[in-house]
Design a protein around this motif. Structure first.
Motif, PDB file in Angstrom:
ATOM      1  N   GLN A  79     -15.314 -17.272 -36.787  1.00  0.00           N
ATOM      2  CA  GLN A  79     -15.470 -16.491 -35.560  1.00  0.00           C
ATOM      3  C   GLN A  79     -14.157 -15.813 -35.192  1.00  0.00           C
ATOM      4  O   GLN A  79     -14.151 -14.695 -34.713  1.00  0.00           O
ATOM      5  CB  GLN A  79     -15.921 -17.372 -34.398  1.00  0.00           C
ATOM      6  CG  GLN A  79     -17.350 -17.840 -34.507  1.00  0.00           C
ATOM      7  CD  GLN A  79     -17.694 -18.777 -33.378  1.00  0.00           C
ATOM      8  OE1 GLN A  79     -16.971 -19.739 -33.125  1.00  0.00           O
ATOM      9  NE2 GLN A  79     -18.802 -18.540 -32.720  1.00  0.00           N
ATOM     10  N   HIS A 117     -14.599 -23.467 -25.431  1.00  0.00           N
ATOM     11  CA  HIS A 117     -15.319 -23.442 -26.706  1.00  0.00           C
ATOM     12  C   HIS A 117     -14.543 -22.549 -27.676  1.00  0.00           C
ATOM     13  O   HIS A 117     -14.917 -21.398 -27.900  1.00  0.00           O
ATOM     14  CB  HIS A 117     -16.744 -22.908 -26.520  1.00  0.00           C
ATOM     15  CG  HIS A 117     -17.594 -23.765 -25.649  1.00  0.00           C
ATOM     16  ND1 HIS A 117     -18.065 -24.994 -26.052  1.00  0.00           N
ATOM     17  CD2 HIS A 117     -18.052 -23.580 -24.385  1.00  0.00           C
ATOM     18  CE1 HIS A 117     -18.788 -25.523 -25.078  1.00  0.00           C
ATOM     19  NE2 HIS A 117     -18.776 -24.701 -24.051  1.00  0.00           N
ATOM     20  N   SER A 153     -21.618 -20.772 -29.080  1.00  0.00           N
ATOM     21  CA  SER A 153     -21.198 -20.191 -30.360  1.00  0.00           C
ATOM     22  C   SER A 153     -21.122 -18.665 -30.316  1.00  0.00           C
ATOM     23  O   SER A 153     -20.567 -18.053 -31.217  1.00  0.00           O
ATOM     24  CB  SER A 153     -22.146 -20.632 -31.483  1.00  0.00           C
ATOM     25  OG  SER A 153     -23.441 -20.116 -31.266  1.00  0.00           O
ATOM     26  N   ARG A 196     -14.628 -20.949 -34.057  1.00  0.00           N
ATOM     27  CA  ARG A 196     -14.446 -21.544 -35.383  1.00  0.00           C
ATOM     28  C   ARG A 196     -13.673 -20.534 -36.215  1.00  0.00           C
ATOM     29  O   ARG A 196     -13.657 -19.348 -35.879  1.00  0.00           O
ATOM     30  CB  ARG A 196     -15.811 -21.847 -35.997  1.00  0.00           C
ATOM     31  CG  ARG A 196     -16.464 -23.024 -35.294  1.00  0.00           C
ATOM     32  CD  ARG A 196     -17.826 -23.330 -35.906  1.00  0.00           C
ATOM     33  NE  ARG A 196     -18.771 -23.309 -34.797  1.00  0.00           N
ATOM     34  CZ  ARG A 196     -19.866 -22.572 -34.734  1.00  0.00           C
ATOM     35  NH1 ARG A 196     -20.214 -21.809 -35.736  1.00  0.00           N
ATOM     36  NH2 ARG A 196     -20.632 -22.606 -33.686  1.00  0.00           N
TER      37      ARG A 196
END
Length: 94
Positions: A83, A77, A44, A80
């Motif tokens: 982000q 990854h 993340s 989101r």
């Protein structure tokens, strides 16, 4: 609560997705390959634009291998939506 680590030093349920000579990307983190050290970055957090400069300060990091791994981690990854907005506002790649 304890976490179980398998023979590949992955947390229970974790999967290695990609690796180079110094780094690997798992389903949870970008981390040093086991045996090299214990440095890791949460999946993340890989889109934070500070990582290249931060890691350039560390003399044990092969910058080429790190940038290759960071690029792959960002690909595997995706950010989101919140982000993406932060990375774009900070000048990072979305």
């Amino acid at each position: 609560m304890s976490s179980t680590v398998d023979q590949n030093r992955l947390l229970q349920g974790g999967v290695e997705l990609w690796r180079n000579a110094q780094w690997r990307v798992t389903s949870d983190v970008l981390e040093e390959v086991p045996g090299h050290g214990d440095y890791w970055i949460s999946a993340s957090e890989v889109h934070d634009p500070m990582w290249p400069d931060h890691m350039a300060e560390k003399n044990w990091v092969d910058q080429g291998l790190f940038m290759e791994a960071l690029t792959k981690a960002r690909e595997l990854h995706p950010p989101r939506p919140s982000q993406s907005a932060t990375a774009t506002a900070c000048g990072g790649a979305a």
